[in-house]
Design an enzyme around this catalytic site. Structure first.
Site, PDB file in Angstrom:
ATOM      1  N   LEU A 189       5.904   6.377   5.000  1.00 29.25           N
ATOM      2  CA  LEU A 189       7.911   5.550   5.402  1.00 29.25           C
ATOM      3  C   LEU A 189       8.414   6.689   4.855  1.00 29.25           C
ATOM      4  CD1 LEU A 189       6.196   2.879   2.757  1.00 29.25           C
ATOM      5  CD2 LEU A 189       6.006   2.819   4.925  1.00 29.25           C
ATOM      6  N   GLY A 203       2.407   5.825   4.149  1.00 27.11           N
ATOM      7  CA  GLY A 203       2.038   4.816   4.993  1.00 27.11           C
ATOM      8  C   GLY A 203       1.586   5.480   6.227  1.00 27.11           C
ATOM      9  N   ASN A 256      -0.845   8.946  -2.335  1.00 22.32           N
ATOM     10  CA  ASN A 256      -0.175   9.884  -2.595  1.00 22.32           C
ATOM     11  C   ASN A 256       1.353   8.886  -3.382  1.00 22.32           C
ATOM     12  OD1 ASN A 256       0.937  10.065  -0.279  1.00 22.32           O
ATOM     13  ND2 ASN A 256       2.278  12.239  -1.045  1.00 22.32           N
ATOM     14  N   GLU A 257       1.727   7.427  -3.183  1.00 14.78           N
ATOM     15  CA  GLU A 257       2.531   7.019  -3.815  1.00 14.78           C
ATOM     16  C   GLU A 257       3.268   7.587  -5.298  1.00 14.78           C
ATOM     17  OE1 GLU A 257       1.029   5.762  -1.856  1.00 14.78           O
ATOM     18  OE2 GLU A 257       2.224   4.525  -0.675  1.00 14.78           O
TER      19      GLU A 257
END
Lengths: 302, 302, 302
Positions: free
Chosen positions: A108, A153, A177-178
């Site tokens: 993202l 993403g 890995n957010e």
């Protein structure tokens, strides 16, 4: 606040910072690749779509410099290209891969989430949802030829595929890995991961924001094959041939049966999910953290 | 149409074509086996039920020549035998196995699905549902001694067991290979497989119609043990003894707890599932394809 | 009746019978350990809570002689200590471990389930539910340093952790072995296990009442690491440091997302679950069996 508390350098940011150099160094390769233009059926500057020698297969190459970040514009072009391919009966299979060296997609685009209006955040999030719904419910055989780093993403796109092949390069890790960025993967990212690697492995990977290097990625089952980098495309063609040997109608109905519950969960809660995202990302604390990141990023570039 | 598009020779059909020869060659063995008749407690010509030396264990041998295809008659006899065993308090465990060499069961009977009336299709499908519900919810310890090829409906029966032992013969593969025939496994076949090998492995296996040879079957977890062919029965007896060492009441309640949600999904949608099957199988395109298959099969036999 | 039909000596009972000797032999060690009292932040005689050298980590040591059986009193103290830790912002992580040699926790206390009033059974079961809800939904990073046998309710506590480390001692097995006692793990024990090791492995483990020794425990995934006994605590500190490197807010939201559905199932059916337990445990047959066990236990001690 969560973002400010991050103690690790987020991999996604690093990719974007480092990739400008890579991009610059690869100008030559990009020009040389221009010779492929004649083969483009449709697609755009950012989404190169080429029919492959094998009948019925299209190859979609991500080309949004420097690191295939999912900007609103790129998302829109991806969705349009996917829609065209779904409706073109000459294609039964699709390979997604990157035209940018070293990265499949950095995920993202933080710039779409920072300093914009709530309406923009809503529009952006709807586009992310739309991409996932298109890919996850595609009636095409979908194979991911992962020829570069594949965080967040980028990993989500790979997870929607029917088969995933990762290039055997220690730099090419894959995962959601957010949390490393202080943000939270939405429930449909989570569902897609749980469906792929199971509940326990997903719980651990999501909480720790794990990026799996090739050997670990294969072991946990987030990819199906790890092959030498130069063989990713040819192995993808072999794999898609196996899937395309199955009668389309039966395969499509079976795929829909497997994925319907997961897709329906988002479809049913789509507006609510947009609201959640907008209200989360609009928080002062989150905006402040994102701004700090983006400024630090600009300094690195300058 | 899907069936017409099939590019692989469906394993199920091959089994039935090839098995006539096997059956003929084994007439002697069948006569010799007749000596077992005295031990039969109940059962029928097609379903041989014998109490084993071990107290409380019955062995059910499938004997529907040539390849234990699940005809309506065979299904009915299986359900009756299972009902009797459930009600006979002298039995706490059941081993299911084949009396036909080389095949556990070839699965559903295409002749029951072709050129018949909608009422017949409905009756047939209800019988398939009934068999699954009986087996999957059995209060007996159920062990599958898989001594032959185990595709489609044969695999479904094996999947309902508490423990699966596969003979180590490369010809004895196991899986839900419906897509290879251009048909789709219903949702409760899918649920049973997902419960056994997980979502991702099931998605791949169901879409590709995979038939796992012994080593792969063990690795993916669709069976629990692979043993030399001559040891299948003795290992089944050892395995069932381990399960029968557990207090019945606690084991049965635990089993019911594990399987209730899955069984309920069919019970709740049973009529709808019959309607879906009847309308799918009644399509002209499907009927045409099935007829072609069956004619080709007759030619091979002739 | 189920309990009477048990053919194996229940591991839980054995632990309690044998542990009195262990407890007596360890009087010296207990006194020596008294030196730790000065470091206690809060907690009780049965629940020792110590802040660790590492900032933000508390270590909770179970100390309910002889074998950390989950008596109503012990459960209550555990819940109170957990509540205090959740509300104390100086702690972000918690290691749970045993102060009793050879056993992590022997699980539920049969004496709370035998010869008491229905009101007592209800109170006891609510306390068991409360402990699980506290642990499973903890916002702290929770690491289990399993330094002893870990059956039944002991295993349940371990399963609520984010990370599980088991000491490599063949006597230290772990599992939900309720069926061996003729009783049934409730659905939320089952859900917790399914989330950890998957549906099929859980179905097998729960029905057979399997207690996994270290190597098998690692293989099936019921623990994450097996390490030499003397290294359990230091490895637990390393592990918790990895988890605490993640921004708290993002990690907590992710954890809640992963566990919400499972926790909600009990929260929604909490009263019903209490009623089920009370009516099951109040049966004459169950009470008779429990009394027999407890008397046999007293004789062994005497």
């Amino acid at each position: 606040m969560a973002l400010a508390a991050a103690r690790r350098v987020p991999a996604c940011i690093l990719l974007r910072a480092g990739a400008r150099l890579q991009g610059a160094a690869l100008g030559l390769a990009e020009q040389a690749a221009g010779g492929r233009d004649g083969a483009r059926r449709f697609g755009s500057q950012r989404v190169l779509v080429e029919p492959d020698a094998s009948a019925g297969v299209a190859v979609m190459r991500f080309n949004n410099p420097p690191v295939n970040t999912l900007s609103l514009e790129f998302l829109t072009e991806l969705v349009i290209s996917l829609e065209k391919l779904e409706n073109d009966k000459s294609f039964r299979g699709l390979i997604i891969t990157s035209d940018r060296p070293g990265v499949f997609s950095a995920g993202l685009d933080l710039r779409e989430m920072c300093g914009r209006s709530p309406a923009h955040y809503a529009e952006y999030w709807k586009a992310v949802q739309e991409l996932w719904l298109r890919l996850y419910q595609s009636s095409l055989v979908l194979v991911a030829a992962i020829n570069g780093a594949c965080p967040a993403g980028g990993c989500l796109m790979a997870l929607t595929s029917d088969h995933r092949i990762l290039a055997d390069n220690p730099k090419y890790s894959i995962g959601l890995n957010e949390t490393l960025l202080g943000i939270v993967a939405p429930f449909w990212f989570k569902d897609t991961l749980v469906n792929t690697i199971g509940h326990r492995a997903a719980e651990r990977a999501l909480q720790l924001g794990l990026l799996f290097p090739p050997a670990q990625a294969l072991q946990v089952g987030i990819v199906d094959q790890v092959v030498p980098e130069e063989r990713v495309q040819s192995v993808a063609l072999s794999a898609i041939a196996q899937w395309m040997a199955i009668p389309d109608h039966a395969r499509q109905l079976t795929k829909a049966m497997m994925r319907k519950a997961t897709a329906s969960r988002l479809i049913t809660h789509r507006d609510e999910d947009v609201q959640n995202f907008v209200s989360f990302i609009s928080r002062d604390s989150i905006q402040k953290s994102l701004q700090l990141y983006l400024e630090r990023l600009k300094q690195k570039k300058g």
